[in-house]
Design a protein around this motif. Structure first.
Motif, PDB file in Angstrom:
ATOM      1  N   ARG A 244      43.997 -58.063 -50.650  1.00 52.46           N
ATOM      2  CA  ARG A 244      44.798 -58.511 -51.805  1.00 52.46           C
ATOM      3  C   ARG A 244      46.290 -58.318 -51.545  1.00 52.46           C
ATOM      4  O   ARG A 244      47.104 -59.157 -51.920  1.00 52.46           O
ATOM      5  CB  ARG A 244      44.384 -57.768 -53.081  1.00 52.46           C
ATOM      6  CG  ARG A 244      42.930 -57.939 -53.459  1.00 52.46           C
ATOM      7  CD  ARG A 244      42.690 -57.689 -54.922  1.00 52.46           C
ATOM      8  NE  ARG A 244      43.278 -58.730 -55.749  1.00 52.46           N
ATOM      9  CZ  ARG A 244      42.691 -59.902 -56.000  1.00 52.46           C
ATOM     10  NH1 ARG A 244      41.499 -60.167 -55.522  1.00 52.46           N
ATOM     11  NH2 ARG A 244      43.298 -60.801 -56.740  1.00 52.46           N
TER      12      ARG A 244
ATOM     13  N   ARG B   7      38.877 -68.033 -50.645  1.00 50.40           N
ATOM     14  CA  ARG B   7      37.711 -68.763 -50.138  1.00 50.40           C
ATOM     15  C   ARG B   7      37.835 -69.015 -48.632  1.00 50.40           C
ATOM     16  O   ARG B   7      36.856 -68.935 -47.883  1.00 50.40           O
ATOM     17  CB  ARG B   7      37.573 -70.107 -50.866  1.00 50.40           C
ATOM     18  CG  ARG B   7      37.026 -69.991 -52.278  1.00 50.40           C
ATOM     19  CD  ARG B   7      37.068 -71.336 -52.996  1.00 50.40           C
ATOM     20  NE  ARG B   7      36.522 -71.248 -54.333  1.00 50.40           N
ATOM     21  CZ  ARG B   7      35.229 -71.382 -54.639  1.00 50.40           C
ATOM     22  NH1 ARG B   7      34.356 -71.661 -53.683  1.00 50.40           N
ATOM     23  NH2 ARG B   7      34.809 -71.267 -55.872  1.00 50.40           N
TER      24      ARG B   7
ATOM     25  N   ASP C  87      34.622 -59.666 -60.426  1.00 50.75           N
ATOM     26  CA  ASP C  87      36.080 -59.867 -60.501  1.00 50.75           C
ATOM     27  C   ASP C  87      36.722 -58.988 -61.585  1.00 50.75           C
ATOM     28  O   ASP C  87      37.852 -58.529 -61.421  1.00 50.75           O
ATOM     29  CB  ASP C  87      36.409 -61.344 -60.790  1.00 50.75           C
ATOM     30  CG  ASP C  87      36.117 -62.247 -59.595  1.00 50.75           C
ATOM     31  OD1 ASP C  87      35.960 -61.728 -58.480  1.00 50.75           O
ATOM     32  OD2 ASP C  87      36.048 -63.481 -59.786  1.00 50.75           O
TER      33      ASP C  87
HETATM   34  O1  CDP Z   1      37.303 -72.258 -58.959  1.00 49.15           O
HETATM   35  P1  CDP Z   1      36.568 -70.990 -59.262  1.00 49.15           P
HETATM   36  O2  CDP Z   1      36.942 -70.443 -60.604  1.00 49.15           O
HETATM   37  O3  CDP Z   1      35.112 -71.080 -59.059  1.00 49.15           O
HETATM   38  O4  CDP Z   1      37.040 -69.878 -58.243  1.00 49.15           O
HETATM   39  P2  CDP Z   1      38.383 -69.759 -57.438  1.00 49.15           P
HETATM   40  O5  CDP Z   1      39.564 -69.854 -58.320  1.00 49.15           O
HETATM   41  O6  CDP Z   1      38.297 -70.674 -56.284  1.00 49.15           O
HETATM   42  O7  CDP Z   1      38.310 -68.252 -56.941  1.00 49.15           O
HETATM   43  C1  CDP Z   1      37.278 -67.792 -56.105  1.00 49.15           C
HETATM   44  C2  CDP Z   1      37.255 -66.268 -56.105  1.00 49.15           C
HETATM   45  O8  CDP Z   1      38.420 -65.789 -55.450  1.00 49.15           O
HETATM   46  C3  CDP Z   1      37.241 -65.577 -57.460  1.00 49.15           C
HETATM   47  O9  CDP Z   1      35.946 -65.465 -58.014  1.00 49.15           O
HETATM   48  C4  CDP Z   1      37.842 -64.211 -57.118  1.00 49.15           C
HETATM   49  O10 CDP Z   1      36.877 -63.340 -56.564  1.00 49.15           O
HETATM   50  C5  CDP Z   1      38.839 -64.553 -56.028  1.00 49.15           C
HETATM   51  N1  CDP Z   1      40.221 -64.692 -56.513  1.00 49.15           N
HETATM   52  C6  CDP Z   1      40.931 -63.524 -56.744  1.00 49.15           C
HETATM   53  O11 CDP Z   1      40.394 -62.441 -56.626  1.00 49.15           O
HETATM   54  N2  CDP Z   1      42.247 -63.605 -57.093  1.00 49.15           N
HETATM   55  C7  CDP Z   1      42.859 -64.776 -57.242  1.00 49.15           C
HETATM   56  N3  CDP Z   1      44.162 -64.809 -57.563  1.00 49.15           N
HETATM   57  C8  CDP Z   1      42.141 -65.976 -57.041  1.00 49.15           C
HETATM   58  C9  CDP Z   1      40.800 -65.892 -56.696  1.00 49.15           C
END
Ligand code: CDP
Ligand code: CDP
Length: 222
Positions: A105, A36, A180
């Motif tokens: 990533r 984010r 995702d």
């Molecule tokens: O809290 P919420 O589930 O809304 O989202 P978040 O955990 O803040 O993650 C935001 C976005 O970051 C996700 O929708 C993924 O696109 C990305 N993300 C990811 O690709 N890999 C991770 N380890 C964590 C987040």
């Protein structure tokens, strides 16, 4: 002891992770906050979110710090607090575009792996059990129906005084889950050895208690 929590948006990962960390005296690391933060910076700088090279370069020149605060994790971008800013609807709806790039990533995973070196952590995200800590002692893949996840976010918004539309929230959540789960690089997927927990009908306390039992089984303290 390292606990890896993965799953789609609003499955309850961060709420559960925070409580687990408190109960176990572990450090909580929210990897979504890192994606984010980069998204927030990229939007502000007008970077094209399809441009992998530019986004990767931007990340290499970015300092992202996570700090435990009384009200939860605080996030700093190049020394300035952005804890609230990175939760905006704009960032939420753009973050999956940034997170799909291999270069981004690779650098994020490298930084996250440095944060877990000392153990005693709960880390949540999308690829923690599959890529960041493939040998984590406890891996949980949390799911819940899209309707229930949208309802939870809607309730959360109401409490914060933010207006939102339940149907639209569900569409946005499903769209982000789709991006995702279908991206080419480390998509959101359950690790083979992760325990799947459907939290649709579970309250937070029972999810936390179940995971504590898993930790105890693996010989961790509680
Ligand atoms: O809290 P919420 O589930 O809304 O989202 P978040 O955990 O803040 O993650 C935001 C976005 O970051 C996700 O929708 C993924 O696109 C990305 N993300 C990811 O690709 N890999 C991770 N380890 C964590 C987040
Ligand atoms: O981190 P993630 O996006 O997976 O979800 P979260 O931000 O921890 O949870 C989204 C909302 O659902 C929060 O307001 C939680 O309090 C709520 N929740 C719930 O009502 N029941 C659960 N079993 C888990 C979360």
């Amino acid at each position: 002891m390292r606990i890896a929590l993965d799953g789609p948006a609003a499955a309850g990962k961060s709420t559960v992770a925070k409580q687990l960390a408190e109960r176990l005296g572990f450090v909580y690391i929210d990897t979504g906050a890192m994606y984010r933060t980069l998204t927030y910076k990229a939007i502000n700088k007008g970077v094209n979110l399809e441009n992998e090279q530019e986004l990767t370069r931007l990340l290499l020149n970015t300092i992202i710090e996570l700090e435990a605060g009384d009200l939860g994790q605080r996030v700093f971008l190049d020394g300035k607090e952005v804890t609230q800013e990175i939760r905006s609807i704009e960032v939420t709806n753009m973050v999956s575009k940034v997170a799909k790039h291999a270069g981004v990533r690779k650098e994020m995973v490298k930084r996250q792996q440095q944060l877990v070196e000392n153990g005693g952590i709960v880390m949540d995200g999308r690829d923690i059990g599959t890529h960041v800590i493939p040998d984590a002692e406890v891996k949980v893949f949390m799911v819940a129906s899209a309707e229930e996840r949208a309802r939870r976010r809607h309730e959360e918004h109401k409490k914060q005084g933010i207006e939102s539309n339940l149907q639209q929230l569900q569409r946005e959540i499903e769209e982000r889950d789709h991006l995702d789960s279908t991206r080419a690089v480390s998509p959101l997927i359950k690790a083979e050895d992760a325990i799947e927990m459907d939290t649709t009908l579970m309250n937070i306390q029972s999810v936390v208690n179940e995971i504590i039992l898993l930790v105890e089984k693996r010989g961790g303290k509680s």
